[in-house]
Design an enzyme around this catalytic site. Structure first.
Site, PDB file in Angstrom:
ATOM      1  N   ILE A   1       0.894  -1.167   0.000  1.00  0.00           N
ATOM      2  CA  ILE A   1       0.000   0.000   0.000  1.00  0.00           C
ATOM      3  C   ILE A   1       0.925   1.208   0.000  1.00  0.00           C
ATOM      4  O   ILE A   1       1.622   1.471   0.980  1.00  0.00           O
ATOM      5  CB  ILE A   1      -0.938   0.004   1.214  1.00  0.00           C
ATOM      6  CG1 ILE A   1      -1.930  -1.145   1.101  1.00  0.00           C
ATOM      7  CG2 ILE A   1      -1.667   1.342   1.327  1.00  0.00           C
ATOM      8  CD1 ILE A   1      -2.953  -1.212   2.206  1.00  0.00           C
ATOM      9  N   PRO A   2       0.982   1.926  -1.120  1.00  0.00           N
ATOM     10  CA  PRO A   2       2.074   2.871  -1.375  1.00  0.00           C
ATOM     11  C   PRO A   2       1.972   4.223  -0.681  1.00  0.00           C
ATOM     12  O   PRO A   2       1.803   5.268  -1.340  1.00  0.00           O
ATOM     13  CB  PRO A   2       2.025   3.025  -2.893  1.00  0.00           C
ATOM     14  CG  PRO A   2       0.565   2.887  -3.222  1.00  0.00           C
ATOM     15  CD  PRO A   2       0.044   1.851  -2.264  1.00  0.00           C
ATOM     16  N   CYS A   3       2.120   4.238   0.628  1.00  0.00           N
ATOM     17  CA  CYS A   3       2.124   5.520   1.327  1.00  0.00           C
ATOM     18  C   CYS A   3       3.349   6.348   0.919  1.00  0.00           C
ATOM     19  O   CYS A   3       3.375   7.559   1.143  1.00  0.00           O
ATOM     20  CB  CYS A   3       2.083   5.315   2.836  1.00  0.00           C
ATOM     21  SG  CYS A   3       3.321   4.176   3.485  1.00  0.00           S
ATOM     22  N   HIS A   4       4.344   5.704   0.285  1.00  0.00           N
ATOM     23  CA  HIS A   4       5.506   6.464  -0.194  1.00  0.00           C
ATOM     24  C   HIS A   4       5.143   7.359  -1.378  1.00  0.00           C
ATOM     25  O   HIS A   4       5.936   8.216  -1.763  1.00  0.00           O
ATOM     26  CB  HIS A   4       6.650   5.509  -0.578  1.00  0.00           C
ATOM     27  CG  HIS A   4       6.315   4.554  -1.683  1.00  0.00           C
ATOM     28  ND1 HIS A   4       5.649   3.365  -1.451  1.00  0.00           N
ATOM     29  CD2 HIS A   4       6.545   4.602  -3.026  1.00  0.00           C
ATOM     30  CE1 HIS A   4       5.505   2.720  -2.600  1.00  0.00           C
ATOM     31  NE2 HIS A   4       6.022   3.445  -3.567  1.00  0.00           N
TER      32      HIS A   4
END
Length: 254
Positions: free
Chosen positions: A157-160
């Site tokens: 889950i790409p919180c970056h």
């Protein structure tokens, strides 16, 4: 009677190493963890029958196990081949695909934030306010940041791919350098993102289509240099006659 007891005791034997773990894996009971090669380094991954429940850099293995006790600490086991294959595809594509993640321990708001983050394409950034607006909570920018900081399955889950409201890359729960490495892996130059943010660039408009985008939107990155218009706000975009991109959905000025 004594003879029978002695004979029964003689039948007792120690279970072979790893039998208990194999039984748990085969029955799908319990929680497990193993290490896997990620896009920018080894990761520890935790999974159960409900899906992947946790992910962290491999050098934080001890902290990972301590953070996920639930009824009992997770058990080390070898990743099932199908799960390993789905993880590898998710890492390669930057998308979850058929990989299931378990967010059941999070609040509805936290889950909404993380699900929305999965809609950001690889190699692109959106500000915290974008997620807040997209989930119908435009005033919850700070709460969005808190939810992303507690993301139990980063990278997947790409919180970056979520940055600061000023357009810069921003911080990351596992360190800013890991965030920048992940973005570089996806083809985005974080230094150029920060440089544009320092110049006050929030959006990019096209002089030929009159559409404006977030700077990292794939449409914005295809605009020829002579047609690029740097914009400092949605209001300035509207004043210049630009329409919001339907793909990256920047805010529309009132």
């Amino acid at each position: 009677m004594t003879d029978i007891s002695d004979q029964l005791n003689e039948l007792a034997t120690t279970a072979p190493p790893g039998l208990a773990e194999k039984v748990l894996v085969a029955t799908g009971a319990g929680r497990f963890y193993d290490t896997v090669a990620g896009p920018t380094g080894d990761l520890v991954v935790g999974w159960s029958r409900r899906g992947v429940y946790g992910l962290a850099p491999a050098d934080e293995l001890d902290d990972f196990v301590a953070r996920h006790p639930r009824a009992a600490p997770p058990v080390h086991a070898e990743l099932p081949p199908q799960l390993r294959s789905r993880l590898e595809r998710a890492f390669a594509s930057g998308k979850l695909g058929s990989l299931r993640v378990d967010l059941s321990e999070l609040t509805d708001f936290q889950q909404a934030v993380l699900r929305k983050a999965t809609e950001i394409p690889p190699g692109q950034l959106r500000p915290y306010g974008w997620i807040a607006r997209e989930i119908g909570k435009p005033g919850a920018t700070r709460a969005v940041g808190t939810a992303l900081n507690k993301n139990p399955v980063p990278v997947l889950i790409p919180c970056h791919r979520v940055g600061r409201s000023d357009g810069s890359v921003g911080r990351y729960a596992y360190g800013e350098e890991m965030k920048r490495d992940l973005l570089r892996h996806e083809g985005l130059d974080p230094d150029s993102v920060d440089e544009a943010a320092q110049r006050g660039v929030r959006y990019i408009g096209s002089a030929t289509t009159n559409i404006f985008c977030h700077p990292t939107c794939h449409h914005a990155r295809r605009i020829q240099e002579e047609n690029r218009v740097e914009l400092s706000s949605a209001a300035s975009a509207a004043a210049a006659g630009f329409r919001a991109c339907r793909a990256c959905r920047p805010p529309v000025a009132a």
